[in-house]
Design a protein around this motif. Structure first.
Motif, PDB file in Angstrom:
ATOM      1  N   ARG A 140       0.857  -1.173   0.000  1.00  0.00           N
ATOM      2  CA  ARG A 140       0.000   0.000   0.000  1.00  0.00           C
ATOM      3  C   ARG A 140       0.899   1.230   0.000  1.00  0.00           C
ATOM      4  O   ARG A 140       1.971   1.233   0.594  1.00  0.00           O
ATOM      5  CB  ARG A 140      -0.910   0.042   1.234  1.00  0.00           C
ATOM      6  N   ARG A 148      -1.556  12.683  -7.267  1.00  0.00           N
ATOM      7  CA  ARG A 148      -2.881  12.061  -7.390  1.00  0.00           C
ATOM      8  C   ARG A 148      -3.002  11.279  -8.699  1.00  0.00           C
ATOM      9  O   ARG A 148      -3.564  10.191  -8.733  1.00  0.00           O
ATOM     10  CB  ARG A 148      -3.969  13.142  -7.434  1.00  0.00           C
ATOM     11  N   TYR A 163      -0.947   8.045  -8.650  1.00  0.00           N
ATOM     12  CA  TYR A 163      -1.608   7.055  -7.783  1.00  0.00           C
ATOM     13  C   TYR A 163      -2.805   6.435  -8.498  1.00  0.00           C
ATOM     14  O   TYR A 163      -2.990   5.221  -8.498  1.00  0.00           O
ATOM     15  CB  TYR A 163      -2.053   7.719  -6.468  1.00  0.00           C
ATOM     16  N   GLN A 164      -3.611   7.292  -9.124  1.00  0.00           N
ATOM     17  CA  GLN A 164      -4.831   6.797  -9.771  1.00  0.00           C
ATOM     18  C   GLN A 164      -4.514   5.890 -10.964  1.00  0.00           C
ATOM     19  O   GLN A 164      -5.220   4.902 -11.190  1.00  0.00           O
ATOM     20  CB  GLN A 164      -5.698   7.995 -10.210  1.00  0.00           C
ATOM     21  N   LEU A 182      -3.604   2.539  -9.509  1.00  0.00           N
ATOM     22  CA  LEU A 182      -4.799   1.875  -8.967  1.00  0.00           C
ATOM     23  C   LEU A 182      -5.705   1.365 -10.091  1.00  0.00           C
ATOM     24  O   LEU A 182      -6.181   0.222 -10.048  1.00  0.00           O
ATOM     25  CB  LEU A 182      -5.558   2.840  -8.046  1.00  0.00           C
ATOM     26  N   ASP A 198      -7.746  -1.011   2.603  1.00  0.00           N
ATOM     27  CA  ASP A 198      -8.161   0.206   1.891  1.00  0.00           C
ATOM     28  C   ASP A 198      -7.158   0.608   0.801  1.00  0.00           C
ATOM     29  O   ASP A 198      -5.955   0.647   1.041  1.00  0.00           O
ATOM     30  CB  ASP A 198      -8.271   1.345   2.926  1.00  0.00           C
ATOM     31  N   LYS A 199      -7.698   0.917  -0.382  1.00  0.00           N
ATOM     32  CA  LYS A 199      -6.821   1.334  -1.486  1.00  0.00           C
ATOM     33  C   LYS A 199      -7.051   2.785  -1.897  1.00  0.00           C
ATOM     34  O   LYS A 199      -6.461   3.252  -2.871  1.00  0.00           O
ATOM     35  CB  LYS A 199      -7.031   0.425  -2.709  1.00  0.00           C
ATOM     36  N   ARG A 200      -7.934   3.488  -1.180  1.00  0.00           N
ATOM     37  CA  ARG A 200      -8.067   4.928  -1.490  1.00  0.00           C
ATOM     38  C   ARG A 200      -6.778   5.612  -1.053  1.00  0.00           C
ATOM     39  O   ARG A 200      -6.078   5.131  -0.162  1.00  0.00           O
ATOM     40  CB  ARG A 200      -9.259   5.514  -0.733  1.00  0.00           C
TER      41      ARG A 200
END
Ligand SMILES: [Mn+2]
Length: 359
Positions: free
Chosen positions: A232, A244, A247-248, A251, A353-355
């Protein structure tokens, strides 16, 4: 259970014309016999199976190995010489050995002990192939190990704060896993902050976390000989648009790859789902490793998802999915889950959690 596994290797032996098979890889020894010590060899024939142990392990071997395997002690010779003597006694003349495990020196010793009448045949990955499809008992243990890392992440993420060092975070992770029932960490825990997060396998140092950094944590728990493996990445302070975005992209790539997992797909197809997506977002050069590896008795339990992987997915396989983007001098993100191939598709075994969590 072990009898069925021994029969699995006997099938391979008859296909290869082997009348004995020498197992020296200790994960394979455990898989076939249940023996958990550090030194032993297993010799399998069409009718029988033996585990050879030195006196340190005599009692343990008899306690741990039951079903279809006879424990024998040896003294004053090396493990491989003891195996050679047993092969002579059994009059096996075509013997397979594990060439990825047996050292050149050990092979010479084995050859000297058995003599020229015994043909020694190199084999690669035979027991590993059996191990790639996990049975219900193994899956239950892997799920338990996954539960430990999920709970560990939930706990430690609350305690992380700026000023802590990578080493402190790694220690926190390790002690939490132990407290939750892990035998020990499956591999050296990675905690990598800031520019260190751009190194896929960075070792924790005494650098303190500060605002504006990713913190990437990769850790695994071993439970009753089976492993979990999770990564994570969280953020210290306020992420920029670029943080951001990176990261996105990771994901999304990870979720797309997991979504594609189903029996009949190849390892290379799943790898391509993540790799092509990351490339389409402009970060193809920054995803430098393969997408995932098999997981089980070993953390790296066999081939998984990569550009060259020919494996065909079958229900019972457990493979990690761990894309990453690494930018030198800036930082990196990796997100990793452990995924079971099921009859109808897949089940994600790690659920932390992956947020993008900010601290
Ligand atoms: Mn991994």
């Amino acid at each position: 259970m072990h009898r069925a596994r021994l029969n699995g290797i006997r099938k391979v032996m008859s296909e290869r014309g082997l009348n004995a098979f020498l197992v020296t890889n200790m994960s394979n020894v455990f898989y076939l016999s249940g023996f958990t010590g550090s030194t032993a060899a297993v010799v399998v024939t069409s009718e029988a199976a033996y585990i050879l142990v030195d006196p340190r392990y005599s009692i343990q071997a008899r306690m741990e190995c039951g079903d279809g395997i006879e424990a024998r002690d040896y003294t004053s010779v090396s493990t491989v010489e003891a195996a050679g003597q047993l092969i002579n006694e059994l009059k096996s003349d075509v013997v397979g050995y594990e060439s990825e495990n047996l050292t050149v020196a050990s092979l010479r010793r084995l050859r000297r002990t058995t003599g020229a009448q015994v043909k020694l045949r190199s084999t690669v990955g035979k027991v590993e192939m059996l191990r790639s499809v996990k049975d219900a008992h193994e899956i239950a243990l892997i799920k338990h190990a996954c539960g430990i890392v999920d709970s560990t992440f939930d706990i430690i993420v609350r305690e992380i704060k700026p000023g802590m060092t990578e080493s402190e975070i790694a220690l926190l992770i390790d002690s939490t896993m132990r407290r939750l029932g892990a035998a020990h960490e499956g591999f050296s825990t990675i905690a990598a902050a800031g520019i260190n997060s751009a190194c896929p396998h960075h070792s924790p140092v005494d650098a303190a976390l500060s605002d504006g950094q990713f913190l990437k944590m990769d850790f695994g728990a071993e439970y009753q000989r089976y492993n979990s493996d999770i990564t994570r990445t969280i953020f210290i302070g306020k992420p920029t648009d670029k943080h951001r975005e990176v990261y996105q992209v990771v994901l999304n790539a990870q979720m797309k790859a997991i979504e594609a997992i189903a029996p009949g797909k190849t390892g290379r197809e799943i790898d391509a789902v993540a790799r092509e997506y990351i490339a389409s977002c402009g970060y193809g050069e920054n995803f430098s490793h393969s997408l995932g590896h098999a997981l089980g008795i070993d953390v790296h339990d066999g081939p998984g998802f990569s550009k060259s992987s020919n494996i065909v997915l079958e229900p019972g396989m457990v493979i990690t999915v761990e894309p990453g983007i690494y930018i030198e001098g800036w930082g990196g993100v990796r997100i990793e889950d452990d995924v079971l191939v099921t009859d109808t598709g897949h089940e994600t075994l790690t659920t932390a959690d992956k947020r993008l969590i900010r601290k």
